[in-house]
Write a protein that holds these residues in place. Sequence first.
Motif, PDB file in Angstrom:
ATOM      1  N   SER A  27     -11.730   1.927 -11.499  1.00 56.23           N
ATOM      2  CA  SER A  27     -11.017   1.796 -12.476  1.00 56.23           C
ATOM      3  C   SER A  27     -10.421   2.961 -13.338  1.00 56.23           C
ATOM      4  O   SER A  27     -11.101   3.632 -13.561  1.00 56.23           O
ATOM      5  CB  SER A  27     -11.445   0.457 -13.395  1.00 56.23           C
ATOM      6  OG  SER A  27     -12.061   1.058 -14.524  1.00 56.23           O
ATOM      7  N   PHE A  71      -5.455  -8.328  -3.181  1.00 55.37           N
ATOM      8  CA  PHE A  71      -4.775  -8.445  -4.791  1.00 55.37           C
ATOM      9  C   PHE A  71      -5.984  -9.005  -5.792  1.00 55.37           C
ATOM     10  O   PHE A  71      -6.863  -9.552  -5.504  1.00 55.37           O
ATOM     11  CB  PHE A  71      -3.715  -9.289  -4.838  1.00 55.37           C
ATOM     12  CG  PHE A  71      -2.491  -8.667  -4.100  1.00 55.37           C
ATOM     13  CD1 PHE A  71      -1.397  -7.605  -4.932  1.00 55.37           C
ATOM     14  CD2 PHE A  71      -2.478  -8.470  -2.779  1.00 55.37           C
ATOM     15  CE1 PHE A  71      -0.413  -7.278  -4.212  1.00 55.37           C
ATOM     16  CE2 PHE A  71      -1.517  -7.934  -2.145  1.00 55.37           C
ATOM     17  CZ  PHE A  71      -0.417  -7.038  -3.053  1.00 55.37           C
ATOM     18  N   GLN A 143      -4.268  -6.761 -15.570  1.00 52.51           N
ATOM     19  CA  GLN A 143      -4.569  -6.428 -14.260  1.00 52.51           C
ATOM     20  C   GLN A 143      -4.488  -7.429 -13.151  1.00 52.51           C
ATOM     21  O   GLN A 143      -4.581  -7.354 -12.011  1.00 52.51           O
ATOM     22  CB  GLN A 143      -6.143  -5.617 -14.025  1.00 52.51           C
ATOM     23  CG  GLN A 143      -6.030  -4.395 -14.467  1.00 52.51           C
ATOM     24  CD  GLN A 143      -6.245  -4.222 -15.981  1.00 52.51           C
ATOM     25  OE1 GLN A 143      -6.872  -4.964 -16.602  1.00 52.51           O
ATOM     26  NE2 GLN A 143      -5.318  -3.141 -16.438  1.00 52.51           N
ATOM     27  N   VAL A 146      -2.804  -7.017  -9.605  1.00 51.05           N
ATOM     28  CA  VAL A 146      -2.322  -5.774  -8.928  1.00 51.05           C
ATOM     29  C   VAL A 146      -2.920  -5.690  -7.662  1.00 51.05           C
ATOM     30  O   VAL A 146      -3.990  -6.133  -7.243  1.00 51.05           O
ATOM     31  CB  VAL A 146      -3.225  -4.654  -9.969  1.00 51.05           C
ATOM     32  CG1 VAL A 146      -2.746  -4.710 -11.305  1.00 51.05           C
ATOM     33  CG2 VAL A 146      -4.691  -4.635  -9.712  1.00 51.05           C
ATOM     34  N   ASP A 147      -2.492  -4.730  -6.952  1.00 51.92           N
ATOM     35  CA  ASP A 147      -2.900  -4.351  -5.321  1.00 51.92           C
ATOM     36  C   ASP A 147      -4.125  -3.651  -5.479  1.00 51.92           C
ATOM     37  O   ASP A 147      -3.933  -2.290  -5.615  1.00 51.92           O
ATOM     38  CB  ASP A 147      -1.579  -3.879  -4.579  1.00 51.92           C
ATOM     39  CG  ASP A 147      -1.904  -3.614  -3.113  1.00 51.92           C
ATOM     40  OD1 ASP A 147      -3.308  -4.008  -2.688  1.00 51.92           O
ATOM     41  OD2 ASP A 147      -1.114  -3.440  -2.368  1.00 51.92           O
ATOM     42  N   LEU A 148      -5.199  -4.008  -4.891  1.00 53.28           N
ATOM     43  CA  LEU A 148      -6.420  -3.183  -5.120  1.00 53.28           C
ATOM     44  C   LEU A 148      -6.608  -2.198  -3.926  1.00 53.28           C
ATOM     45  O   LEU A 148      -7.525  -1.259  -3.987  1.00 53.28           O
ATOM     46  CB  LEU A 148      -7.807  -4.130  -4.924  1.00 53.28           C
ATOM     47  CG  LEU A 148      -7.582  -5.255  -6.231  1.00 53.28           C
ATOM     48  CD1 LEU A 148      -8.773  -6.042  -6.011  1.00 53.28           C
ATOM     49  CD2 LEU A 148      -8.123  -4.577  -7.422  1.00 53.28           C
ATOM     50  N   ASP A 150      -3.718  -0.381  -3.010  1.00 53.59           N
ATOM     51  CA  ASP A 150      -2.673   0.773  -3.362  1.00 53.59           C
ATOM     52  C   ASP A 150      -3.429   1.959  -4.087  1.00 53.59           C
ATOM     53  O   ASP A 150      -3.902   1.605  -5.065  1.00 53.59           O
ATOM     54  CB  ASP A 150      -1.675  -0.177  -4.298  1.00 53.59           C
ATOM     55  CG  ASP A 150      -0.497   0.943  -4.415  1.00 53.59           C
ATOM     56  OD1 ASP A 150      -0.651   2.163  -4.285  1.00 53.59           O
ATOM     57  OD2 ASP A 150       0.581   0.513  -4.779  1.00 53.59           O
ATOM     58  N   SER A 153      -2.818   2.100  -7.840  1.00 49.85           N
ATOM     59  CA  SER A 153      -3.142   1.211  -8.919  1.00 49.85           C
ATOM     60  C   SER A 153      -4.224   1.555  -9.781  1.00 49.85           C
ATOM     61  O   SER A 153      -5.047   2.517  -9.482  1.00 49.85           O
ATOM     62  CB  SER A 153      -3.771  -0.206  -8.136  1.00 49.85           C
ATOM     63  OG  SER A 153      -2.688  -0.814  -7.293  1.00 49.85           O
ATOM     64  N   ARG A 156      -8.870  -0.139  -8.059  1.00 51.48           N
ATOM     65  CA  ARG A 156      -8.893   0.142  -6.883  1.00 51.48           C
ATOM     66  C   ARG A 156     -10.120  -0.411  -5.903  1.00 51.48           C
ATOM     67  O   ARG A 156     -11.261  -0.363  -6.647  1.00 51.48           O
ATOM     68  CB  ARG A 156      -8.527   1.422  -6.134  1.00 51.48           C
ATOM     69  CG  ARG A 156      -7.284   1.953  -6.652  1.00 51.48           C
ATOM     70  CD  ARG A 156      -6.781   3.402  -5.889  1.00 51.48           C
ATOM     71  NE  ARG A 156      -7.844   4.304  -6.120  1.00 51.48           N
ATOM     72  CZ  ARG A 156      -8.053   5.062  -7.386  1.00 51.48           C
ATOM     73  NH1 ARG A 156      -7.409   4.642  -8.572  1.00 51.48           N
ATOM     74  NH2 ARG A 156      -9.014   5.875  -7.391  1.00 51.48           N
TER      75      ARG A 156
END
Length: 209
Positions: A27, A71, A143, A146-148, A150, A153, A156
């Motif tokens: 993060s 996500f 969050q 969010v696309d983990l 990407d 982001s 992740r």
Amino acid sequence: MAEQPRQVLAGPVLSSAAALLGARIISQIDGQTVAVRLSEVEAYGGTRDPGAHSFKGKTARTSVMFGPPGFAYVYFVYGMHWCLNVVCGPDGQAAAVLLRAGQVVVGEQVARARRPAHRAVSAAKLASGPARLAACLGVTGQQYGVDLLDPGSPLRLQMPEAALPSDQILTGPRVGVGGAGADYPWRYWIATDPSVSAYRPAPARPRKG
DNA sequence: AACCGGATCGTCT
DNA sequence: GACGATCCGGTTG
């Protein structure tokens, strides 16, 4: 070549849960970096899982569970805690893996500062429990979705370099799930990892009769 | 070590 | 209007 992470997460949710052990969540929130190596997860969803938030159909809260894998599904419980899930399964089918515990491998001081009180806790227990894990990472409803996968982001997911030896992976009943879903052995954890949360059977739900 | 109650609010009935 | 995919601190043994 390793399989693409999104493809792995699109498979059966139990396979995804096992595959997430040893993965890292990184993060970058509030200008600070914290990374956690996952040691304990729980699978939810599939299709007929009465313990899953998605069981009664798609709602505003659970909509991301029905979308494509990879996500973040973040939800709020007990009036004060956030919990983080990785959406799994193919687009259109609701499934997610709750991240229950892990080891803080980067940013321990930041993680400690995010705890409610200045209580002495061993490093192993900092992210032991889903709400603690989310708190360490600074995860909130911000969050949600969010696309983990990407690279841009704030949150992740980095899959493990190599699969864990199968004798290191244990399974058992899920924590905090009562009723019909209580017996599903859909909790996965790393055998030797000290950050695994304490098991507490779900409180028995009163049955009529 | 084990047990118990309080905190605190979004989400769905 | 009830209850939750929980955690913490206090108290008791």
